[in-house]
Design an enzyme around this catalytic site. Sequence first.
Site, PDB file in Angstrom:
ATOM      1  N   GLU A  41       0.681  -1.130   0.058  1.00  0.00           N
ATOM      2  CA  GLU A  41       0.109   0.021  -0.171  1.00  0.00           C
ATOM      3  C   GLU A  41       0.709   1.084  -0.228  1.00  0.00           C
ATOM      4  O   GLU A  41       1.770   1.431   0.665  1.00  0.00           O
ATOM      5  CB  GLU A  41      -0.829   0.042   1.091  1.00  0.00           C
ATOM      6  CG  GLU A  41      -1.537   1.097   1.471  1.00  0.00           C
ATOM      7  CD  GLU A  41      -2.319   1.461   2.862  1.00  0.00           C
ATOM      8  OE1 GLU A  41      -3.321   1.944   2.875  1.00  0.00           O
ATOM      9  OE2 GLU A  41      -1.921   0.623   3.724  1.00  0.00           O
ATOM     10  N   LYS A 113      -9.032   2.501  -1.967  1.00  0.00           N
ATOM     11  CA  LYS A 113      -9.213   2.087  -0.591  1.00  0.00           C
ATOM     12  C   LYS A 113     -10.644   2.407  -0.185  1.00  0.00           C
ATOM     13  O   LYS A 113     -11.112   3.571  -0.304  1.00  0.00           O
ATOM     14  CB  LYS A 113      -8.172   2.642   0.112  1.00  0.00           C
ATOM     15  CG  LYS A 113      -8.157   1.978   1.722  1.00  0.00           C
ATOM     16  CD  LYS A 113      -7.066   2.467   2.454  1.00  0.00           C
ATOM     17  CE  LYS A 113      -6.837   1.862   4.064  1.00  0.00           C
ATOM     18  NZ  LYS A 113      -5.631   2.145   4.709  1.00  0.00           N
ATOM     19  N   CYS A 149      -5.228  -2.961   3.055  1.00  0.00           N
ATOM     20  CA  CYS A 149      -4.879  -2.685   4.427  1.00  0.00           C
ATOM     21  C   CYS A 149      -6.174  -2.805   5.474  1.00  0.00           C
ATOM     22  O   CYS A 149      -6.754  -3.649   5.679  1.00  0.00           O
ATOM     23  CB  CYS A 149      -4.218  -1.668   4.653  1.00  0.00           C
ATOM     24  SG  CYS A 149      -3.457  -1.399   6.292  1.00  0.00           S
TER      25      CYS A 149
END
Length: 593
Positions: A41, A113, A149
């Site tokens: 990420e 994300k 994540c």
Amino acid sequence: MRIALAQIDTTIADFGGTCEKVIHFTKEAKTKGAQMILFPELALGGYPPMDLLDQESFADFSEKALRRLQQEVPPDIAVAIGYVARNRHTQGKALVNAYGVILNGALVFEQEKTLLPTYDVFDEARYFESARKRAVFSYQGLRIGFAICEDMWRESDNPSIHYEIDPIRELLDQGAQIICVPSASPYYAYKMEQRVALTEKICRRGNVPLIYLNLVGANDSIIFDGRSFVAEPHPNGKVSLSLVGPAFEEALLYWDWEEKKGHLFPGSTAPTDRPPSPPREMLSTAQSSLGLSGSSHHQELKQQEDSELDLIEKALVTGIRGYMKKCGFSRAHLGLSGGIDSALVAYLAVQAIGKENVVAFGLPSRFSSRGSRDDAQELAKNLGIRFEMLSIEPAFTAYLQTLEPVFEGRPFDLAEENLQARIRGTLLMAYSNKFNSMLLTTGNKSELAMGYCTLYGDMAGALAPIGDLLKIEVYALCRRINARYEQGGHKPVFPEAILTKAPSAELRPNQVDQDSLPPYEILDEILKLYVLENLSKVEIVQRGWDEALVSRVITAVARAEYKRRQAPPVLKVSRRAFGMGRRMPIARIIYEG
């Protein structure tokens, strides 16, 4: 298909250096037969960029770096990487935390994300817009879902986290055969067990493998441990880790899979010339801020604690090395008092940058004991570092003479004690300026919590390596290091006197820390409950602690906030460290005390 996992260390805003590393790792992976390579990420730009994201040019450089990768990574291998991108929608924040796939010169897939954390050291919702949709990426017959994540941490049992959207479920609903979790997940003690527990839930629920890919290295207070892995479910309901990357080291790992009769039969290849780390079992105890229970009679638990202490040591060494390198320093120095805190910092510095790059100073005053001087010299000899003795007595005497008219004959007190610490800080900072050497502070978390430290004195410096270790944890780590050296047939690093004598600042005759603080074995237990667990005074007292003592500790912690606001960065190794992860007002009523 062979998938490569690139566990890399990045420097924030080093777009050119990261591009070079991505190209190098991709070429290496292709020579080993990989058809796809995954990077963590926000690898392109570094994590966390914080308010650099408010600068328009940061997004410009990010896009330019992405276009360079499109042009320069080798063909016929899919390159997946995280980066900062602009929000293409007309509403919301200007930026997104994106993860894209480059193939044959084109950006063929991009996922933003979804879940943006705003707890602990994270503040992503301040900068990024959340993804509006989730999609799977199809490549060579495989459907891959990217959950960036925090998108995985919806499964967490953390009561402070409540997310409406379930990104992984949506990816599974769309037929994802593999879930890939590119991450920038900071280390703290026993964090790996939490990751594995979450992964087990996902693998069982979706009956699919999960690739977890993490950054490695350190940026400011945050340390990334790597330990990327591949988890795969089995028909009996169990989940195993078929591949685990090393801790705190860059690595290029490989995972092979083939699909037969609707089931995945994965295999793995360890990092080049390095065997994979064994999977770790989930622990049920978390008795301290680091998850350490102190002394344990249970052999298995003791072994697990020793293993985690070794990882904490590696984390702190990584933190010092990374911070110094990325700030442009190659040499460090510190004051070596003969106490356990400075002894541990000196040892960690030697492990991080080598004994030839560390200088220690003994800075005795009229109150310094002969034993402390001897202990400091013995430790310096054990470590093989240069040791200089500079008496502060002439400067202290001169200051007292200068201040005599305005001190009005008042008795010796805290003013004279702190004056000694500030003289030491001045001398150490002078050496820093003269030789471009980084000054490391030596305070621990217990002292920082209670304000048992001197602004512009022992707090002077550029980095606080053990500022997230409670005093009892400092002792535990030092004893573990000594035991490991003895097991290897070597002399212990830390002299026994340093481990056994009563802690003292030696700023007045016969002083010990317990003149001003509760015993550390008591103080640290209360600090864990208040600082780490966020328990109230009532809740702490209900656990059996004296109400007056709890009030004293809470009040001291609150009053010392102004000191911590001016402290150097603390290397984070617990669930909640002072600094970025614990933001408190300074001027306030201490209602909770």
